[in-house]
Design a protein around this motif. Structure first.
Motif, mmCIF file in Angstrom:
data_model
loop_
_atom_site.group_PDB
_atom_site.id
_atom_site.type_symbol
_atom_site.label_atom_id
_atom_site.label_comp_id
_atom_site.label_asym_id
_atom_site.label_seq_id
_atom_site.Cartn_x
_atom_site.Cartn_y
_atom_site.Cartn_z
ATOM 1 N N ASP A 268 52.212 -64.952 -22.687
ATOM 2 C CA ASP A 268 51.552 -65.636 -21.573
ATOM 3 C C ASP A 268 52.505 -66.672 -20.981
ATOM 4 O O ASP A 268 52.834 -67.665 -21.636
ATOM 5 C CB ASP A 268 50.277 -66.310 -22.057
ATOM 6 N N PRO A 269 52.959 -66.468 -19.735
ATOM 7 C CA PRO A 269 53.965 -67.379 -19.171
ATOM 8 C C PRO A 269 53.461 -68.812 -18.986
ATOM 9 O O PRO A 269 54.234 -69.762 -19.153
ATOM 10 C CB PRO A 269 54.328 -66.738 -17.830
ATOM 11 N N ALA A 270 52.189 -68.981 -18.672
ATOM 12 C CA ALA A 270 51.658 -70.329 -18.463
ATOM 13 C C ALA A 270 51.618 -71.122 -19.764
ATOM 14 O O ALA A 270 52.010 -72.296 -19.805
ATOM 15 C CB ALA A 270 50.266 -70.256 -17.836
ATOM 16 N N ILE A 271 51.151 -70.485 -20.822
ATOM 17 C CA ILE A 271 51.079 -71.165 -22.118
ATOM 18 C C ILE A 271 52.482 -71.474 -22.627
ATOM 19 O O ILE A 271 52.774 -72.582 -23.067
ATOM 20 C CB ILE A 271 50.292 -70.320 -23.141
ATOM 21 N N LYS A 272 53.359 -70.476 -22.546
ATOM 22 C CA LYS A 272 54.731 -70.652 -23.027
ATOM 23 C C LYS A 272 55.420 -71.794 -22.274
ATOM 24 O O LYS A 272 56.041 -72.665 -22.872
ATOM 25 C CB LYS A 272 55.511 -69.349 -22.853
ATOM 26 N N LYS A 273 55.276 -71.806 -20.956
ATOM 27 C CA LYS A 273 55.904 -72.852 -20.134
ATOM 28 C C LYS A 273 55.334 -74.227 -20.474
ATOM 29 O O LYS A 273 56.080 -75.207 -20.579
ATOM 30 C CB LYS A 273 55.690 -72.543 -18.649
ATOM 31 N N ALA A 274 54.034 -74.297 -20.667
ATOM 32 C CA ALA A 274 53.401 -75.587 -20.973
ATOM 33 C C ALA A 274 53.873 -76.139 -22.317
ATOM 34 O O ALA A 274 54.224 -77.316 -22.418
ATOM 35 C CB ALA A 274 51.880 -75.438 -20.969
ATOM 36 N N VAL A 275 53.897 -75.294 -23.332
ATOM 37 C CA VAL A 275 54.275 -75.757 -24.672
ATOM 38 C C VAL A 275 55.761 -76.115 -24.711
ATOM 39 O O VAL A 275 56.132 -77.219 -25.123
ATOM 40 C CB VAL A 275 53.933 -74.700 -25.749
ATOM 41 N N ILE A 276 56.603 -75.203 -24.284
ATOM 42 C CA ILE A 276 58.048 -75.447 -24.327
ATOM 43 C C ILE A 276 58.428 -76.588 -23.411
ATOM 44 O O ILE A 276 59.212 -77.466 -23.779
ATOM 45 C CB ILE A 276 58.826 -74.157 -23.991
ATOM 46 N N GLY A 277 57.849 -76.609 -22.213
ATOM 47 C CA GLY A 277 58.145 -77.678 -21.254
ATOM 48 C C GLY A 277 57.784 -79.055 -21.782
ATOM 49 O O GLY A 277 58.528 -80.018 -21.604
ATOM 50 N N THR A 278 56.640 -79.160 -22.437
ATOM 51 C CA THR A 278 56.218 -80.446 -23.000
ATOM 52 C C THR A 278 57.195 -80.919 -24.067
ATOM 53 O O THR A 278 57.601 -82.089 -24.088
ATOM 54 C CB THR A 278 54.802 -80.337 -23.597
ATOM 55 N N LEU A 279 57.592 -80.014 -24.952
ATOM 56 C CA LEU A 279 58.528 -80.400 -26.006
ATOM 57 C C LEU A 279 59.879 -80.808 -25.440
ATOM 58 O O LEU A 279 60.481 -81.787 -25.897
ATOM 59 C CB LEU A 279 58.695 -79.263 -27.017
ATOM 60 N N VAL A 280 60.353 -80.074 -24.446
ATOM 61 C CA VAL A 280 61.646 -80.412 -23.832
ATOM 62 C C VAL A 280 61.566 -81.783 -23.164
ATOM 63 O O VAL A 280 62.492 -82.595 -23.282
ATOM 64 C CB VAL A 280 62.083 -79.312 -22.844
ATOM 65 N N LYS A 281 60.450 -82.068 -22.496
ATOM 66 C CA LYS A 281 60.277 -83.383 -21.858
ATOM 67 C C LYS A 281 60.278 -84.509 -22.888
ATOM 68 O O LYS A 281 60.667 -85.631 -22.589
ATOM 69 C CB LYS A 281 58.971 -83.429 -21.064
ATOM 70 N N LEU A 282 59.854 -84.193 -24.096
ATOM 71 C CA LEU A 282 59.830 -85.199 -25.165
ATOM 72 C C LEU A 282 61.181 -85.339 -25.872
ATOM 73 O O LEU A 282 61.325 -86.157 -26.767
ATOM 74 C CB LEU A 282 58.746 -84.855 -26.183
ATOM 75 N N GLY A 283 62.154 -84.504 -25.488
ATOM 76 C CA GLY A 283 63.495 -84.621 -26.055
ATOM 77 C C GLY A 283 63.915 -83.503 -26.981
ATOM 78 O O GLY A 283 64.999 -83.547 -27.564
ATOM 79 N N CYS A 284 63.092 -82.505 -27.120
ATOM 80 C CA CYS A 284 63.423 -81.366 -27.978
ATOM 81 C C CYS A 284 64.389 -80.438 -27.232
ATOM 82 O O CYS A 284 64.257 -80.245 -26.022
ATOM 83 C CB CYS A 284 62.136 -80.619 -28.320
ATOM 84 N N ARG A 285 65.339 -79.868 -27.968
ATOM 85 C CA ARG A 285 66.229 -78.881 -27.349
ATOM 86 C C ARG A 285 65.409 -77.624 -27.029
ATOM 87 O O ARG A 285 64.462 -77.296 -27.747
ATOM 88 C CB ARG A 285 67.377 -78.522 -28.282
#
Length: 113
Positions: free
Chosen positions: A53-70
Motif C-alpha cells: 500500500d503506497p499510502a501506508i508505506k509513505k506515511a510510515v517511512i516518511g515519518t521515520l525519516v522526518k524524525l532522523g531515521c535513515r
C-alpha cells in the motif's frame, strides 16, 4: 530486521497477487484483524496488502525519516512494524483505537527508538 522475516515477507509477496488494501474491502482495523485470524491465506493477503500500500508505506517511512531515521533503516522498521502487527492480531486483547496507519507509525517509531 531478522533476515528470516524479510525472506518470509518477500515469499508472501511473490505467492499472492492481491491488490493493496482498498477502503471498500477492508475499512476497519477490526476487519483486518479478523481476516488475519481467519486463515493463513487471509493473513498472507493482509501482509501483502499492507506492504504494497503506497499510502501506508509513505506515511510510515516518511515519518521515520522526518524524525532522523535513515531511509533504508526506515524501510526495515516498516517491515518490522507489519510483522509486529500480524503477531499482535493473534492476541485476543488487541484493540486499535486509531487508524491502522497511525498504529503502524507508532509501532515503527517504537521499534526504531
Amino acid at each position: 530486521m531478522l533476515p528470516q522475516c524479510r525472506k518470509f515477507i518477500l515469499k508472501i509477496l511473490s505467492l499472492y497477487n492481491c491488490s493493496a488494501i482498498q477502503s471498500s474491502t477492508l475499512t476497519l482495523a477490526k476487519d483486518i484483524i479478523a481476516k488475519v485470524r481467519t486463515s493463513i491465506a487471509g493473513r498472507d493477503e493482509v501482509i501483502k496488502s499492507l506492504y504494497t500500500d503506497p499510502a501506508i508505506k509513505k506515511a510510515v517511512i516518511g515519518t521515520l525519516v522526518k524524525l532522523g531515521c535513515r531511509e533504508e533503516e526506515a524501510k526495515d522498521r516498516f517491515t518490522d512494524a507489519i510483522v509486529s502487527f500480524i503477531k499482535a492480531c493473534y492476541r485476543p486483547d488487541l484493540e486499535i483505537k486509531s487508524s491502522l496507519t497511525n498504529y503502524l507509525i507508532g509501532t515503527a517509531k517504537n521499534i526504531w527508538l
